[in-house]
Design a protein around this motif. Structure first.
Motif, PDB file in Angstrom:
ATOM      1  N   LYS A  11       0.826  -1.203   0.000  1.00 40.45           N
ATOM      2  CA  LYS A  11       0.000   0.000   0.000  1.00 40.45           C
ATOM      3  C   LYS A  11       0.865   1.258   0.000  1.00 40.45           C
ATOM      4  O   LYS A  11       0.531   2.261  -0.630  1.00 40.45           O
ATOM      5  CB  LYS A  11      -0.965  -0.027   1.163  1.00 40.45           C
ATOM      6  CG  LYS A  11      -2.042  -1.091   0.954  1.00 40.45           C
ATOM      7  CD  LYS A  11      -3.114  -1.044   1.958  1.00 40.45           C
ATOM      8  CE  LYS A  11      -4.192  -2.084   1.768  1.00 40.45           C
ATOM      9  NZ  LYS A  11      -4.036  -3.119   0.827  1.00 40.45           N
ATOM     10  N   ALA A  14       2.013   1.670  -3.547  1.00 37.05           N
ATOM     11  CA  ALA A  14       0.915   2.201  -4.360  1.00 37.05           C
ATOM     12  C   ALA A  14       0.724   3.700  -4.091  1.00 37.05           C
ATOM     13  O   ALA A  14       0.476   4.474  -5.022  1.00 37.05           O
ATOM     14  CB  ALA A  14      -0.374   1.443  -4.073  1.00 37.05           C
ATOM     15  N   LEU A  15       0.862   4.107  -2.847  1.00 34.45           N
ATOM     16  CA  LEU A  15       0.745   5.525  -2.498  1.00 34.45           C
ATOM     17  C   LEU A  15       1.851   6.325  -3.175  1.00 34.45           C
ATOM     18  O   LEU A  15       1.600   7.397  -3.739  1.00 34.45           O
ATOM     19  CB  LEU A  15       0.808   5.696  -0.975  1.00 34.45           C
ATOM     20  CG  LEU A  15       0.753   7.121  -0.445  1.00 34.45           C
ATOM     21  CD1 LEU A  15      -0.543   7.814  -0.855  1.00 34.45           C
ATOM     22  CD2 LEU A  15       0.903   7.118   1.077  1.00 34.45           C
ATOM     23  N   ALA A  59      -5.400   5.760  -2.901  1.00 39.63           N
ATOM     24  CA  ALA A  59      -4.187   5.134  -2.351  1.00 39.63           C
ATOM     25  C   ALA A  59      -3.921   5.627  -0.934  1.00 39.63           C
ATOM     26  O   ALA A  59      -3.506   4.856  -0.064  1.00 39.63           O
ATOM     27  CB  ALA A  59      -2.989   5.420  -3.254  1.00 39.63           C
TER      28      ALA A  59
END
Length: 92
Positions: A11, A14-15, A59
């Protein structure tokens, strides 16, 4: 590595990708405005920037909702991810 940490790192990745794309899209729009590009080109670029803003918000929320319990505060990636999350939260 525990699955929750791997998920949190995914995550965080993805951010980062969403923030990078958002920056690129806004820079492109700014360049078009600075160079007096056609209204159609500017409008298209601005629409893409808005889409990237939505992607960043998604995100950011996914990172925010991820479990951080097993992350170690001394992990460099964790600090960087949290700084990016805070910056994204202020931007959005």
């Amino acid at each position: 590595m525990p699955a929750r940490i791997a998920s949190l790192r995914d995550k965080a990745d993805a951010l980062y990708r969403a923030a990078t794309e958002c920056h690129q899209r806004h820079t492109r729009y700014s360049d078009l405005v600075d160079n007096d590009a056609s209204d159609d080109d500017q409008r298209d670029a601005l629409e893409m920037a808005y889409i990237s803003d939505d992607s960043l918000a998604t995100a950011m929320t996914a990172y925010e909702n991820a479990k951080h319990g097993d992350a170690q505060p001394d992990d460099a990636w964790w600090h960087r991810s949290n700084m990016l999350w805070h910056a994204s939260k202020e931007y959005i």
